[in-house]
Write an enzyme that holds these catalytic residues in place. Structure first.
Site, PDB file in Angstrom:
ATOM      1  N   HIS A 123      -3.768  -4.980   0.042  1.00 36.35           N
ATOM      2  CA  HIS A 123      -3.341  -5.490   1.352  1.00 36.35           C
ATOM      3  C   HIS A 123      -3.429  -7.008   1.363  1.00 36.35           C
ATOM      4  O   HIS A 123      -4.505  -7.564   1.596  1.00 36.35           O
ATOM      5  CB  HIS A 123      -4.223  -4.913   2.464  1.00 36.35           C
ATOM      6  CG  HIS A 123      -4.000  -3.473   2.734  1.00 36.35           C
ATOM      7  ND1 HIS A 123      -3.067  -3.027   3.633  1.00 36.35           N
ATOM      8  CD2 HIS A 123      -4.585  -2.368   2.210  1.00 36.35           C
ATOM      9  CE1 HIS A 123      -3.084  -1.700   3.663  1.00 36.35           C
ATOM     10  NE2 HIS A 123      -3.993  -1.277   2.806  1.00 36.35           N
ATOM     11  N   CYS A 136       0.847  -1.200   0.000  1.00 35.45           N
ATOM     12  CA  CYS A 136       0.000   0.000   0.000  1.00 35.45           C
ATOM     13  C   CYS A 136       0.884   1.253   0.000  1.00 35.45           C
ATOM     14  O   CYS A 136       1.611   1.496  -0.950  1.00 35.45           O
ATOM     15  CB  CYS A 136      -0.988  -0.042   1.161  1.00 35.45           C
ATOM     16  SG  CYS A 136      -2.347   1.156   0.989  1.00 35.45           S
ATOM     17  N   GLU A 192      -2.435  -8.956   3.635  1.00 33.58           N
ATOM     18  CA  GLU A 192      -2.767  -9.412   4.992  1.00 33.58           C
ATOM     19  C   GLU A 192      -4.260  -9.324   5.285  1.00 33.58           C
ATOM     20  O   GLU A 192      -4.723  -9.863   6.297  1.00 33.58           O
ATOM     21  CB  GLU A 192      -1.967  -8.610   6.024  1.00 33.58           C
ATOM     22  CG  GLU A 192      -2.460  -7.202   6.307  1.00 33.58           C
ATOM     23  CD  GLU A 192      -2.060  -6.155   5.276  1.00 33.58           C
ATOM     24  OE1 GLU A 192      -2.309  -4.969   5.534  1.00 33.58           O
ATOM     25  OE2 GLU A 192      -1.495  -6.527   4.229  1.00 33.58           O
TER      26      GLU A 192
END
Length: 203
Positions: A185, A81, A187
């Site tokens: 992202h 990001c 994650e």
């Protein structure tokens, strides 16, 4: 050891937890230059303002060690990001120079269509443009979670790892030698994100 760089932007803990969950090996969060220098690979996360991010890296004395480890010692680094954007040469967000590890610019989404709301937020499809250690074994057109108002434009098309469509096609991932960047992202992207992080931890 995978070291996640903590420069007070974003939530590095969520990336650490995901890497532990997938069994990606030893992982730590640090802003200690010595620990960054001894890492096998680096992750530069981040959510927030580009200029503030660069100022934090400078304030913590991390710019020089990052340049040495990434550009000279060729350690793998993954920008996520804002972290991806900081790897570029310049951003329109604050009109400031970035780390310059990749020949790319960070630009603001600008649309005349009122239905295209900025920030670009939510799940979107990614189209991989080349084979990489990062996308090894990942199926075609996976979906990932995005939250961003700025996007990266690469000067060299061979650096483009993947693209996504939001108003127009934009670079959602790049790879230049040992330098990787993801606008989304991983994650927060469940199965597909786990695969990407697992691949990076094997580089």
């Amino acid at each position: 050891m995978t070291t996640i760089i903590n420069y007070n932007l974003g939530n590095p803990k969520s990336i650490q937890n995901m890497i532990k969950h997938i069994g990606g090996g030893e992982v730590c969060i640090s802003n200690n230059p010595d620990e960054i220098a001894s890492a096998k690979r680096l992750i530069l996360p981040g959510v927030g303002h580009f200029q503030h991010g660069m100022e934090q890296l400078q304030l913590l004395g991390l710019v020089d060690v990052l340049k040495k480890e990434v550009l000279v010692n060729k350690k793998p680094i993954l920008g996520i990001c804002l972290g991806m954007q900081l790897l570029t040469k310049h951003s329109e967000e604050g009109n400031i120079e970035g780390l310059g590890f990749v020949d790319a610019q960070t630009k603001k989404f600008k649309f005349d269509n009122p239905q295209l709301k900025v920030p670009h937020m939510g799940w979107n499809t990614v189209v991989f443009k080349k084979d990489s250690q990062l996308n090894n074994g990942i199926s075609l057109n996976p979906r990932y979670y995005f939250v961003h108002s700025y996007y990266v434009e690469c000067a060299n098309q061979q650096d483009v790892l993947c693209t996504t469509h939001f108003g127009h096609n934009f670079v959602s991932g790049f790879q230049h030698q040992n330098i990787f960047g993801l606008q989304f992202h991983p994650e927060k992207s469940h199965k597909f994100g786990m695969e990407l992080l697992d691949n990076f931890c094997k580089i």
